[in-house]
Enzyme design. Structure first.
Site, PDB file in Angstrom:
ATOM      1  N   CYS A  99      13.228  -3.284   2.006  1.00 48.16           N
ATOM      2  CA  CYS A  99      13.370  -4.679   1.621  1.00 48.16           C
ATOM      3  C   CYS A  99      14.785  -5.170   1.903  1.00 48.16           C
ATOM      4  O   CYS A  99      15.157  -5.355   3.047  1.00 48.16           O
ATOM      5  CB  CYS A  99      12.955  -4.877   0.162  1.00 48.16           C
ATOM      6  SG  CYS A  99      12.619  -6.601  -0.268  1.00 48.16           S
ATOM      7  N   HIS A 197       7.985  -2.460  -0.141  1.00 48.14           N
ATOM      8  CA  HIS A 197       8.463  -1.364  -0.985  1.00 48.14           C
ATOM      9  C   HIS A 197       7.473  -0.195  -0.932  1.00 48.14           C
ATOM     10  O   HIS A 197       6.595  -0.073  -1.799  1.00 48.14           O
ATOM     11  CB  HIS A 197       8.627  -1.842  -2.431  1.00 48.14           C
ATOM     12  CG  HIS A 197       9.779  -2.763  -2.633  1.00 48.14           C
ATOM     13  ND1 HIS A 197      10.997  -2.340  -3.121  1.00 48.14           N
ATOM     14  CD2 HIS A 197       9.911  -4.091  -2.374  1.00 48.14           C
ATOM     15  CE1 HIS A 197      11.835  -3.369  -3.174  1.00 48.14           C
ATOM     16  NE2 HIS A 197      11.196  -4.444  -2.731  1.00 48.14           N
ATOM     17  N   GLU A 199       7.882   2.805  -1.741  1.00 50.97           N
ATOM     18  CA  GLU A 199       7.998   3.729  -2.869  1.00 50.97           C
ATOM     19  C   GLU A 199       6.964   3.447  -3.953  1.00 50.97           C
ATOM     20  O   GLU A 199       6.565   4.352  -4.698  1.00 50.97           O
ATOM     21  CB  GLU A 199       9.415   3.691  -3.463  1.00 50.97           C
ATOM     22  CG  GLU A 199       9.799   2.440  -4.231  1.00 50.97           C
ATOM     23  CD  GLU A 199      10.368   1.333  -3.373  1.00 50.97           C
ATOM     24  OE1 GLU A 199      11.062   0.451  -3.917  1.00 50.97           O
ATOM     25  OE2 GLU A 199      10.108   1.327  -2.150  1.00 50.97           O
TER      26      GLU A 199
END
Length: 240
Positions: A99, A197, A199
């Site tokens: 990001c 994102h 993750e």
């Protein structure tokens, strides 16, 4: 050979909840993550790769933009990450930008950003960690070979996006409205930036493979091999 050590930049405000997620993804990929944030001692020479994490907008003064009232900025983190990226390039360390991290790779490379990307593109605006946005990946690109899919469903928590590209970078992913969602470096050292994102999306193989690519590139750096070609040759999906 020891697990590649990956330095991870996070904000002081949200790092406590973001770093554990990134640590988990890096661990799954075979690496060890080290938390970095403004105000802490940071040794770029001690790691094999770098992740620039997400967070607040990047100060427009870094790329010739216009300062606006009401936008939350983090100048200490901006300075830290710009220095980390420059050192990483100088040392030949692979970089993954998440990001704002993707945007920072572009800015440090000489590029610019759209401060209000949704005012420029027709892309539908989401603000969710759920995979609601569809991104088409450039055929033959590192990100396409890494994820092993032509399109990925991603989340979206950003307002800024890449405008003018920095040196040695190319656009390799766009959403349905044409907004840039992925960039990558066209030569070593490995550098990949994603606007979303991954993750938060560890339950999807394509997203875990993004961390797998970074760890593979870090391992190539340990072995003094070409990072991009080594990463392309790895069966990242085998363990992920």
């Amino acid at each position: 050979m020891p697990r590649p050590r990956i330095g991870v930049t996070v904000s002081k405000r949200s790092g406590w909840r973001i770093f554990p997620l990134i640590w988990f993804n890096v661990r799954l990929a075979g690496g060890t993550a080290v938390r970095w944030q403004a105000g802490r001692d940071i040794d770029v020479a001690s790691v094999d790769g770098v992740i620039i994490g997400g967070g607040d907008d990047i100060a427009p003064t870094l790329y010739g933009g216009e300062v606006k009232i009401g936008v939350r900025l983090d100048p200490d983190r901006d300075a830290l990450e710009a220095d980390v990226i420059r050192q990483a390039f100088q040392r030949g360390l692979p970089i993954l930008g998440i990001c704002r991290g993707s945007q920072m790779i572009n800015v440090v490379s000489g590029g610019t950003l759209h401060q209000d990307a949704y005012g420029v593109y027709t892309s539908k605006k989401y603000r969710t960690i759920l995979p609601r946005k569809r991104v088409t990946l450039e055929k033959g690109s590192l990100i396409e070979k890494t994820t092993q899919v032509a399109c990925v469903d991603v989340n979206a928590l950003h307002t800024q996006a890449v405008d003018k590209l920095g040196d040695c970078l190319k656009v390799v992913g766009r959403d349905e409205g044409g907004m840039v969602q992925a960039i990558e470096r066209d030569r070593d050292p490995f550098a990949l930036g994603v606007q979303w994102h991954p993750e938060h999306l560890f339950y999807r193989k394509a997203q875990r493979r993004i961390f797998g690519a970074l760890v593979a590139a870090a391992r190539a750096r340990q072995q003094e091999r070409n990072q991009i070609s080594y990463t392309h040759g790895q069966a990242i999906s085998d363990s992920l």
